[in-house]
Design an enzyme around this catalytic site. Structure first.
Site, PDB file in Angstrom:
ATOM      1  N   CYS A  91      47.585  41.808  51.187  1.00 38.34           N
ATOM      2  CA  CYS A  91      48.796  41.385  51.914  1.00 38.34           C
ATOM      3  C   CYS A  91      49.819  42.518  51.976  1.00 38.34           C
ATOM      4  O   CYS A  91      49.646  43.439  52.765  1.00 38.34           O
ATOM      5  CB  CYS A  91      49.368  40.111  51.304  1.00 38.34           C
ATOM      6  SG  CYS A  91      50.573  39.327  52.377  1.00 38.34           S
ATOM      7  N   HIS A 216      45.160  36.332  50.056  1.00 41.30           N
ATOM      8  CA  HIS A 216      45.423  36.439  48.615  1.00 41.30           C
ATOM      9  C   HIS A 216      44.300  35.866  47.752  1.00 41.30           C
ATOM     10  O   HIS A 216      44.430  34.743  47.251  1.00 41.30           O
ATOM     11  CB  HIS A 216      46.718  35.699  48.272  1.00 41.30           C
ATOM     12  CG  HIS A 216      47.936  36.321  48.855  1.00 41.30           C
ATOM     13  ND1 HIS A 216      48.495  37.474  48.357  1.00 41.30           N
ATOM     14  CD2 HIS A 216      48.694  35.974  49.920  1.00 41.30           C
ATOM     15  CE1 HIS A 216      49.553  37.798  49.074  1.00 41.30           C
ATOM     16  NE2 HIS A 216      49.697  36.910  50.034  1.00 41.30           N
ATOM     17  N   GLU A 218      43.833  36.497  44.800  1.00 44.47           N
ATOM     18  CA  GLU A 218      44.372  36.318  43.441  1.00 44.47           C
ATOM     19  C   GLU A 218      45.065  34.972  43.264  1.00 44.47           C
ATOM     20  O   GLU A 218      45.393  34.589  42.140  1.00 44.47           O
ATOM     21  CB  GLU A 218      45.326  37.474  43.098  1.00 44.47           C
ATOM     22  CG  GLU A 218      46.715  37.415  43.721  1.00 44.47           C
ATOM     23  CD  GLU A 218      46.760  37.889  45.183  1.00 44.47           C
ATOM     24  OE1 GLU A 218      45.692  38.043  45.814  1.00 44.47           O
ATOM     25  OE2 GLU A 218      47.880  38.082  45.696  1.00 44.47           O
TER      26      GLU A 218
END
Lengths: 239, 334
Positions: A91, A216, A218
């Site tokens: 991102c 994302h 994560e």
């Protein structure tokens, strides 16, 4: 399989100036390798960076991260790092890795470069346009299981422009063309919006040592992307 | 809209997820550009993307601004987001009267001036102000005790919106009640507009202390503790397991210096809001940049010493007692 790295540590740094670095840290700590011990470290200074074999640039605000990198004297060391070692940008990190960017703050903003793409910030608009979507990703473990892409004020890849001397770009995940932001689709209405090779559908790609995702991984509980970065991008460079 | 988010959010999968666009009780007030659904598979406004934006703000500073010029100063100084409002809390205290949501035209000007996320405040319980801000296209709504409450009994049902909410708290019970109502982001209340960090410290210490207590408890004790602090049991249990709040937790209310910001970070906050502390000081651009650096390097006293030099005058602080002008804002809401 060679066992040449037994006993060696591989140090993966996470740029921890601002943003979701703790989430990457938690994900990477779960990755193991039979080849060597993986050590995760947070990078805030030039000395921290010097210890790293690879780097993750997390999501956050790209303007904030770039300013803090400049104030910490990290911009040039990071650009130099990108020439030699594997880096993954998610991102905001993806924006920093691009060659050029649109929708910058007034007066433009600093980039690191490293990947031959142009990108637009906040491609979908404000937060109410943020979304989740299942993605098919090439090369992940258990490829038949879709990966949940979480797109938060995400950037859009505008073009892939490798020069002949650059390493080739390899697209590893695309969005369905129907997911594209309407504003972008209108701006480029002369192009066929359902073209499967449309660069704007690209959400994950590799070039040389580097990996870029506009979403994302994560923020999920699924560590396959982190596993992919370690095993496909980082460990092969140690040979 | 499907609710696929329940399986993917790392830290907030427990609250029930409703979607503004699909819920019957409220009119759909999404901005015009999202009128057409993109694809049957995408989910807008899930709890995952709401709490996810807060996760992207971590390690950052969110600054109060009252016009586009201030918003640009904040962006250049490295703010990770701005809070658009008509008057900073120090002026709301000084002026008195009823403080309401800002003029949407002013908020739109700020949205156009900067590329970072823009937040705006609504009064506690004023869900129509929230519908209006969602239609304007702000990135986050602060249901804030700094404005005059519209409802003394009820907070907004925040699950019913696509736009995410941040709410203030003084202790763990209050934080978990707000999360239960759909807040995807929590901040301390502190005492806004005072330039006095003592209340923010009190609130953050209260939250962290209760989390440490809860993480040592067995299930029976957690049921009793949930009753004592007025928190939903499932959220308390999740907090005890994670040993932290299940959403991002910022400090707010009285932060005026880089040292204040680093103090709140060392106490366990994920980032800070600075309200009056920047634009009521002598050199806003310089102070703003120093506070941004302090939040990144909060554990490095040498860097903190460097960035704390020559910042000009800090805002004039107030002693917080029963006679404070504008009253104790932190006591608004429950």
């Amino acid at each position: 399989m060679s066992n040449g790295h037994a006993g060696r540590n591989v140090v993966i740094g996470i740029l921890a100036l601002q943003g979701a670095f703790a989430e990457h840290q938690a994900m990477l700590q779960k990755i193991s390798s039979c080849k060597c011990k993986i050590v995760i470290t947070l990078v805030r200074t030039v000395d921290d960076l010097a210890k790293c074999d690879a780097l993750v640039i997390p999501g956050g605000e790209s303007t904030t991260i770039a300013l803090l990198a400049r104030l910490a004297g990290l911009l040039e060391p990071l650009r130099d790092f990108l020439k030699r070692k594997p880096v993954w940008g998610t991102c905001a990190g993806a924006i920093l890795l691009a060659q050029s960017v649109e929708n910058t703050k007034k007066g433009g903003q600093e980039l690191l470069g490293g990947m031959s793409i142009a990108i637009a910030r906040n491609g979908w608009g404000s937060q109410v346009e943020s979304f989740e979507v299942p993605l098919e990703v090439e090369g992940l473990r258990e490829p038949e299981r879709p990966f949940t892409g979480i797109f938060i004020r995400a950037p859009v890849v505008l073009s892939l422009d490798p020069s002949p001397s650059d390493p080739p770009l390899q697209v590893i995940a695309r969005l369905s063309p129907h997911c594209l932001p309407q504003a972008v689709a209108q701006d480029l209405s002369d192009e066929d919006p359902t073209d499967p090779r449309d660069p704007r559908t690209v959400v994950a790609l590799r070039q040389g040592l580097h990996l870029l995702t506009t979403f994302h991984p994560e923020l999920t509980k699924d560590n396959r992307f982190h596993d992919y970065f370690v095993h496909q991008c980082v460990l092969p460079t140690l040979d | 809209m499907s609710t696929a988010s329940g399986t993917v959010t790392p830290n907030a999968s427990t609250p029930p997820i409703l979607h503004g666009v699909g819920s019957a009780a409220l009119p759909s007030v999404a901005p015009s550009r999202s009128k057409e659904p993109r694809d049957g598979n995408t989910s807008l406004g899930t709890f995952g993307v709401k709490s996810g934006l807060a996760q992207m703000l971590k390690g950052g500073v969110i600054m109060d601004v009252i016009n586009a010029e201030q918003a640009r100063i904040a962006e250049e100084a490295g703010a990770c987001a701005v809070m658009a409002l008509e008057r900073v809390p120090a002026d709301i205290r000084a002026d008195g009267g009823v403080a309401r949501m800002s003029d949407p035209a002013m908020i739109k000007k700020i949205v156009h001036a900067v590329t970072i996320p823009v937040m705006a405040k609504v009064r506690i319980g004023h869900f129509v102000e929230a519908q209006i801000l969602q239609a304007v296209g702000v990135d986050y709504i602060d249901e804030s005790e700094v404005l005059t409450p519209a409802d003394e009994q009820h907070h907004i049902n925040k699950h019913a919106f696509k736009v995410p909410f941040v709410c203030g708290c003084r202790n763990l019970g209050e934080a978990l009640r707000r999360i239960s109502e759909g807040a995807a982001f929590i901040r301390t209340k502190g005492e806004a507009g005072t330039g006095n960090v003592v209340e923010a410290v009190r609130h953050e210490r209260a939250v962290m202390s209760d989390i440490r207590k809860a993480s040592a408890m067995n299930e029976e004790e957690l049921y009793a503790f949930a009753k004592d602090i007025g928190a939903p049991f499932h959220l308390l249990k999740e907090t005890a397991r994670l040993k932290r709040l299940p959403v991002v937790n910022f400090a707010a209310g009285g932060i005026a210096t880089p040292a204040d910001a680093a103090l709140m970070m060392q106490l366990g906050c994920d980032g800070v809001f600075v309200g009056s502390g920047i634009f009521k000081s002598g050199d806003p651009a310089k102070r703003a940049r120093a506070i941004v650096q302090a939040v990144t390097h909060y554990n490095n006293p040498k860097i903190l010493a460097d960035i704390s030099c020559d910042l000009g005058e800090a805002m004039v602080g107030l002693t917080i007692d029963k006679d404070i002008k504008g009253g104790r804002m932190a006591s608004r809401g429950w």
